[in-house]
Structure formats: structure tokens, C-alpha cells
Design an enzyme around this catalytic site. Structure first.
Site, short mmCIF file in Angstrom:
data_model
loop_
_atom_site.label_atom_id
_atom_site.label_comp_id
_atom_site.label_asym_id
_atom_site.label_seq_id
_atom_site.Cartn_x
_atom_site.Cartn_y
_atom_site.Cartn_z
CB SER A 242 -1.92 13.14 27.52
OG SER A 242 -2.44 13.05 28.83
CE LYS B 187 -0.56 10.95 31.12
NZ LYS B 187 -1.90 11.56 31.09
CB SER C 76 -5.50 12.39 29.45
OG SER C 76 -5.16 13.40 28.56
N1 GLN Z 1 -6.64 16.37 25.38
C1 GLN Z 1 -6.83 17.26 26.49
C2 GLN Z 1 -5.76 18.30 26.51
O1 GLN Z 1 -4.92 18.26 25.67
C3 GLN Z 1 -6.90 16.49 27.77
C4 GLN Z 1 -5.58 16.18 28.34
C5 GLN Z 1 -5.65 15.44 29.63
O2 GLN Z 1 -6.72 14.98 30.05
N2 GLN Z 1 -4.53 15.39 30.29
O3 GLN Z 1 -5.75 19.17 27.34
#
Ligand code: GLN
Length: 491
Positions: free
Chosen positions: A152, A77, A176
Site C-alpha cells: 500500500s 505515507k 506494504s
Molecule cells: N497487501 C496487504 C494487505 O492488503 C499488506 C498491506 C500492508 O502491509 N499495509 O493487507
């Protein structure tokens, strides 16, 4: 549908099967450059660095070393720093940022013989649930190109599900790793807070962030986890406790394991087909000897408001460093320091990131701190206590990962609140600091298209080995991992 080779089988092929150490890494680069790019899963592939890594591995093998992930390609990532390679975090403001060092997880992967092969697409600064917030284009789900792979870590999940790489590293602040795993039929592990070093992970919510693996099989996730976990002096929050070998008991089954069933993770708000899959998984585990225990996690409905205060507050502080002065993109035409900051950040940061910074700054501002941040921290404690009480009566809990299967691209972009609600079943584990694992439980039919479902297991802090063992049983009762997704690699 094409068959995949697991990371474990790749390492075995390299160590004992006479496969060239660079074979799978070169193949992965090729697959990322074609299928991966078509899906929007890939930001950068660096073949020169890949070849240098292969050469280093060849030398070690010639000296008699037998590293556990020898020759296994890993997707990364793009919020994890890799030396002198671009680490953009999916943001324009870091479009030209090359990290001056490797993250600890990269060093550890390389020490285990793995070959990082590419940087993968993500929501900008890991803020999002669909990988539509990337400054470098959306990523598509290889099960259905009109749908999101989640976010994400969407690029990581899509690249694994499509068969470009057997494993990838993602990060999980509120779901994410797990939500993309559920949406793409892959395995995703968010380790205990502090179990994996965050040195070299670009910070989002520092009390929530964890790096973890996405993989096709539970065994592969366990192998990558074993390679990257453990104390690191460069991350003060990393835990000193010894890492339990997750492979030792992986096949031990669930006989006698007490599995808690929290009703909040099987509520009516969850798609009935997903609920049914979780219930069927529970029945099958019980048939294998698991002991079922009804438990309750009563503060679950508060997870989203709590998470979106804590995470934005921390983000507003962490992202203050991205001002375009020391690194990243500087906008033209500034007349003084303030206008320079405003221009750089105004042009360099996307709308969702700006929204989070505004929300977080507001929650922390004088007069509102007590009403929002302080209160959220109290509820955070209640959420952690829910788990403590549940784990007094069971070893792990099981539930859904997401309220719906993969949704359509564009479906939630106009309404941030709807997007935030996608994290309702995942954010609690981050707030409580506990590990959570997602394992596919087959696919469901959505108007003629097969879409994967992921079951979530959560356990007490440092229970990764047990989670992976139970996860392996989930994988087994659903007849093994899913095949490569229909829009994945063909050969
Ligand atoms: N969807 C969540 C957010 O937008 C989690 C994101 C993540 O775990 N990096 O904050």
C-alpha cells in the site's frame, strides 16, 4: 537517465558543502508538485510548513548542531500523522482530518534535521497491494506508467523511484513497504515489530504494523532507520533494547555470514526470471565469502490465509473508530444515530475496506472465533517457529519478495484473492514480528520495458544492522543502486 543525489550526500552538502539548508527540500516540493502529481504519488505538499521546518533547521545549524539528516527531504505515507496537516489514509472518511499532533517518527526525523515535505498516496487504510484502492486516484509506477508501483505504500515507493525525494516513510502490515520497493527498484526496510514507535500511525493490524524507510540506497535506509528507531513511552509495544548503529558495520561484507536459502522462497510459483535473479544474488554473495545453508520454512503456504484472518480481525476492531462522528466526513440526511453511522461508513469507506471489516467481524464472531481467529493464531506460532528453527542454523535468510514483477494496473482489481496472493512472500515476516529488507537486484526485460526485481532478506528480531550490512553487499554485487526510473524527474 538522470542521476540522483543520495540522502547521505544531501546531508553532507548541507553540513559541509555550503548547500543552503532549504535547497533540497524546496527542490523536492517542486518535484512532488510536478512529477509526483503526474504519477499520482502525492496527496498534499505543504510548503509553508516546509519553510518553517527549514527555518528551524537553519537556527540549529547556526548554533553549531550537526544533525545526521540535515536538510534531507522526506516523503510521508499519508497514514502517519503530521501536526495540523491532512492525514487522510487515502480514505474519503478522513478527507478533512487534520492530525492534532506529530507522530513520534516525524518528531524524530525533525530532530535528525530531516524535512518532511509531502504526504504520499496509499491504498485506503493501507489495505491493498497496488495503490488502486486510494480514494484519491491510482498511483503509477515510474518504470512503466501502465503498471502499479505496488501497495500500500505505492506513493512513497513511486516518489523515491522517480527521484522526487531521496527517502520516504512507509508502513508495512503484510508487505506494504517491501512489495512496492521490489516493484520500483527501491530499498525498503520493515523493522522488527516494536522497533519503531507507532504513535501517530493510524492503526490497521496492531500486532503487525511497523513504520519503516523506503530509500534509493541501503545506506540511506540505514540512516533513516537509525533516526526513527528506539523506545517511545507513548507506544507500549515499542521495544526498550538499545538500537545497534546500522552504519558501523555497513561496509563489513558477508564473509562468514551464514545465509539461509529457504526453498519455499524460490518455488516454481515464482516468476522464473525473479528466481534466477535471487539465485544469481546467492551465487555472488557466496563468491564474497557468505556461507550458504539450505533451510525450510514449511508453513509458508499458510501465511496468506493466516494473515488475512489476523489482519482483518484487527482491522475490524481498529476501524470501528472511523464513524464520522469525532473526525472525518459526516454524511448528510441521517435521521438517528444508527443511520448516521451506517451512512458515514457506507459512504466514507471504500469497497476493499468494507470487505476487510466484514471478513474480520465474521472471523471474530461467536461460533466462528475458534474456527478462524484462534486457529490462525496457532498457525501464526508455527510460522514464527519455522523462522526460529531456520535462525538456529543461519544468520539471515534470502528469497524473492514477490511472485511477479510489477503487474498492470487493473490486472487484479476484479479478483481480491489474486491481489491477496501478491503478499505470499512478505506476510510471514509480519506474523513472526521479524525484520525484513528488500534491495534491488537489477531489472528484467518485460517486452522491451525494464522492470526492477527486489531480493528479500529476513533476520531474527532486532537484527536490522546485520540485514542492512548484508543488503549493502547485495547492492554492491549488483553494481550499486538503480538510477532514477525512466518516467521520473529529468533534471
Ligand atoms: N497487501 C496487504 C494487505 O492488503 C499488506 C498491506 C500492508 O502491509 N499495509 O493487507
Amino acid at each position: 537517465m538522470s542521476q540522483f543525489i543520495s540522502a547521505s550526500a544531501m546531508a553532507e552538502g548541507v553540513l559541509t558543502g555550503g548547500v543552503a539548508p532549504g535547497h533540497f527540500a524546496r527542490q523536492a516540493c517542486q518535484r512532488l508538485e510536478t512529477t509526483g502529481r503526474e504519477l499520482g504519488a502525492v496527496l498534499d505538499v505543504n510548503r509553508t510548513r516546509m519553510e518553517a521546518r527549514v527555518a528551524a533547521l537553519e537556527k540549529r545549524l547556526a548554533q553549531g548542531e550537526r544533525p545526521s539528516l540535515a536538510g534531507v527531504p522526506v516523503g510521508i505515507k499519508d497514514n502517519i500523522c503530521t501536526l495540523q496537516e491532512r492525514t487522510s489514509c487515502g480514505s474519503k472518511i478522513l478527507e478533512n482530518y487534520c492530525a492534532p499532533y506529530d507522530a513520534t517518527v516525524i518528531e524524530r526525523l525533525e530532530a535528525a534535521g530531516a524535512i518532511p515535505v509531502g504526504k504520499l498516496n496509499m491504498d485506503e487504510f493501507a489495505m491493498g497491494s497496488s495503490t488502486e484502492n486510494s480514494a484519491f486516484g491510482v498511483c503509477r509506477n515510474p518504470w512503466d506508467l501502465q503498471r502499479t508501483p505496488g501497495g500500500s505504500s505505492g506513493g512513497a515507493a513511486a516518489a523515491v523511484a522517480a527521484g522526487c525525494v531521496p527517502v520516504a516513510l512507509g508502513s508495512d502490515t503484510g508487505g506494504s513497504i517491501r512489495q512496492p520497493a521490489a516493484f520500483t527498484g527501491t530499498v525498503g526496510l520493515k523493522p522488527t515489530y516494536g522497533r519503531v514507535s507507532r504513535y501517530g500511525l493510524v492503526a490497521f493490524g496492531s500486532s503487525l504494523d511497523q513504520i519503516g524507510p523506503l530509500a534509493r540506497t541501503v545506506e540511506d535506509a540505514a540512516r533513516v532507520y537509525a533516526a526513527i528507531a528506539g523506545r517511545d513511552d507513548r507506544d507500549a509495544t515499542s521495544q526498550a533494547a538499545a538500537v545497534e548503529d546500522p552504519l558501523a558495520q555497513l561496509e563489513a561484507g558477508v564473509r562468514g555470514v551464514r545465509i539461509g536459502v529457504p526453498k519455499e522462497y524460490l518455488s516454481d510459483a515464482i516468476d522464473g526470471r525473479i528466481r534466477e535473479r535471487v539465485q544469481e544474488t546467492i551465487r555472488r554473495l557466496a563468491a564474497e565469502g557468505a556461507i550458504l545453508v539450505d533451510v525450510s520454512l514449511p508453513h509458508t503456504p499458510y501465511a496468506i490465509p493466516t494473515y488475512y484472518i489476523v489482519a482483518t480481525a484487527e482491522a475490524s476492531s481498529n476501524l470501528a473508530r472511523h464513524d464520522g462522528m469525532h473526525q472525518g466526513v459526516r454524511a448528510a440526511g441521517s435521521t438517528d444515530l444508527l443511520s448516521c453511522y451506517l451512512k458515514n461508513r457506507g459512504q466514507g469507506l471504500g469497497p476493499e475496506v468494507q470487505r476487510r471489516i466484514l471478513l474480520g467481524t465474521f472471523c471474530l464472531s461467536s461460533g466462528y472465533y475458534d474456527a478462524y481467529y484462534d486457529r490462525a493464531m496457532r498457525v501464526r506460532t508455527l510460522l514464527a517457529q519455522d523462522f526460529e528453527q531456520a535462525f538456529a542454523r543461519c544468520d539471515v535468510v534470502i528469497g524473492a519478495t514477490t511472485p511477479t514483477p510489477a503487474f498492470r494496473l487493473g490486472e487484479k482489481t476484479a479478483d481480491p484473492l489474486q491481489m491477496y496472493l501478491a503478499d505470499i512472500l512478505t506476510a510471514s515476516a509480519n506474523l513472526a514480528g521479524i525484520p525484513a529488507l528488500v534491495v534491488p537486484a537489477g531489472t528484467i526485460d518485460e517486452g522491451g520495458t525494464a522492470l526492477p526485481v527486489g531480493v528479500q532478506l529476513m533476520g531474527p528480531a532486532l537484527s536490522e544492522a546485520l540485514l542492512l550490512r548484508v543488503g549493502r553487499s547485495v547492492e554492491r554485487v549488483w553494481d550499486g543502486p538503480l538510477p532514477i526510473a525512466p518516467h521520473g524527474v529529468r533534471s
